[in-house]
Design an enzyme around this catalytic site. Structure first.
Site, PDB file in Angstrom:
ATOM      1  N   ASN A  61      56.957 -56.919  -8.936  1.00  0.00           N
ATOM      2  CA  ASN A  61      56.297 -55.817  -8.229  1.00  0.00           C
ATOM      3  C   ASN A  61      55.410 -54.999  -9.157  1.00  0.00           C
ATOM      4  O   ASN A  61      55.724 -54.792 -10.329  1.00  0.00           O
ATOM      5  CB  ASN A  61      57.294 -54.938  -7.448  1.00  0.00           C
ATOM      6  CG  ASN A  61      58.509 -54.511  -8.221  1.00  0.00           C
ATOM      7  OD1 ASN A  61      59.014 -55.214  -9.078  1.00  0.00           O
ATOM      8  ND2 ASN A  61      58.997 -53.318  -7.914  1.00  0.00           N
ATOM      9  N   GLU A  63      53.449 -51.431  -9.170  1.00  0.00           N
ATOM     10  CA  GLU A  63      53.353 -50.152  -8.455  1.00  0.00           C
ATOM     11  C   GLU A  63      52.099 -49.374  -8.848  1.00  0.00           C
ATOM     12  O   GLU A  63      51.374 -49.730  -9.775  1.00  0.00           O
ATOM     13  CB  GLU A  63      54.632 -49.336  -8.704  1.00  0.00           C
ATOM     14  CG  GLU A  63      55.847 -50.075  -8.151  1.00  0.00           C
ATOM     15  CD  GLU A  63      57.121 -49.251  -8.108  1.00  0.00           C
ATOM     16  OE1 GLU A  63      57.197 -48.194  -8.775  1.00  0.00           O
ATOM     17  OE2 GLU A  63      58.050 -49.681  -7.391  1.00  0.00           O
ATOM     18  N   CYS A  72      54.375 -56.025  -3.670  1.00  0.00           N
ATOM     19  CA  CYS A  72      55.676 -56.659  -3.857  1.00  0.00           C
ATOM     20  C   CYS A  72      55.575 -57.918  -4.716  1.00  0.00           C
ATOM     21  O   CYS A  72      54.542 -58.609  -4.729  1.00  0.00           O
ATOM     22  CB  CYS A  72      56.253 -57.064  -2.510  1.00  0.00           C
ATOM     23  SG  CYS A  72      56.700 -55.686  -1.457  1.00  0.00           S
ATOM     24  N   GLU A  74      56.949 -60.838  -4.280  1.00  0.00           N
ATOM     25  CA  GLU A  74      56.755 -62.080  -3.525  1.00  0.00           C
ATOM     26  C   GLU A  74      55.274 -62.322  -3.278  1.00  0.00           C
ATOM     27  O   GLU A  74      54.771 -63.437  -3.406  1.00  0.00           O
ATOM     28  CB  GLU A  74      57.458 -61.992  -2.155  1.00  0.00           C
ATOM     29  CG  GLU A  74      58.951 -61.824  -2.199  1.00  0.00           C
ATOM     30  CD  GLU A  74      59.395 -60.366  -2.207  1.00  0.00           C
ATOM     31  OE1 GLU A  74      58.752 -59.523  -2.874  1.00  0.00           O
ATOM     32  OE2 GLU A  74      60.408 -60.077  -1.544  1.00  0.00           O
ATOM     33  N   CYS A 111      60.907 -57.666   2.165  1.00  0.00           N
ATOM     34  CA  CYS A 111      60.471 -56.657   3.135  1.00  0.00           C
ATOM     35  C   CYS A 111      59.701 -57.335   4.269  1.00  0.00           C
ATOM     36  O   CYS A 111      59.321 -58.512   4.193  1.00  0.00           O
ATOM     37  CB  CYS A 111      59.602 -55.603   2.452  1.00  0.00           C
ATOM     38  SG  CYS A 111      57.918 -56.137   2.121  1.00  0.00           S
ATOM     39  N   CYS A 114      56.304 -58.934   3.378  1.00  0.00           N
ATOM     40  CA  CYS A 114      56.430 -60.206   2.648  1.00  0.00           C
ATOM     41  C   CYS A 114      56.910 -61.321   3.560  1.00  0.00           C
ATOM     42  O   CYS A 114      56.497 -62.473   3.416  1.00  0.00           O
ATOM     43  CB  CYS A 114      57.358 -60.041   1.454  1.00  0.00           C
ATOM     44  SG  CYS A 114      56.587 -59.041   0.153  1.00  0.00           S
TER      45      CYS A 114
END
Ligand code: THU
Length: 160
Positions: A61, A63, A72, A74, A111, A114
């Site tokens: 990830n 940010e 994210c 993924e 999430c 994703c």
């Protein structure tokens, strides 16, 4: 770890019970997790995908001080593979996460965004992507594809 899932999955209680190439893939996801740029959430996620031709793509990830821009793990891995290849087939996707402030009681699930992106990559390769999820390395679940986590999903079928 609680292992109550209302979908079909295979449960492994150690990396050593996984096929060798999947154990290596999960270890790659774990190492990549430690490279996450997560100064705001301090929640670390790693992803590693294995292509049929043996190549691996990694993600963690990323940010941003402008929170909605966070990306994210993924999607970093999947988009990296998509950007690098015209046609490819993903054999497996390993995802792992940790919260150093709080031991996770359950395996962390991808999430919603994703899940939708994984769905698109399944469409692209016209085959499900086996998913291996783990949060502590000792418990791993395998799903045959994303559909149990994203039933009745939106897809290109509505557009084309
Ligand atoms: N995160 C992921 O990398 N993957 C997920 O599926 C869930 C959330 C990241 C995004 C953000 O950097 C942090 O975890 C907290 O939401």
């Amino acid at each position: 770890m609680d292992e109550k899932y209302n979908f079909k999955c295979e449960v492994f209680d150690s990396l050593s019970n996984l096929p060798d190439e999947i154990a290596v893939l999960m270890q790659a996801a774990q190492s990549q997790m430690d490279r996450a740029y997560a100064p705001y959430s301090k929640f670390y996620v790693g992803a590693a995908l294995l292509l049929e031709d043996g190549r691996t793509y990694l993600g963690c990830n990323q940010e941003n001080a402008s929170f909605p821009l966070c990306m994210c793990a993924e999607r970093v891995a999947l988009y990296n593979a998509g950007a690098d290849n015209d046609s490819f087939r993903i054999k497996a996707l390993a995802i792992t996460a940790k919260n150093p402030a709080k031991p996770l009681k359950e395996i962390c699930m991808p999430c919603g965004a994703c899940r939708q992106v994984i769905r698109e990559f399944e469409e692209r390769q016209k085959a499900e992507i086996p998913l291996y999820l783990s949060s502590d390395g000792n418990h791993i679940i395998k799903l045959d594809g994303i559909s149990p986590l994203l039933p009745h999903s939106f897809s290109k079928d509505f557009l084309l």
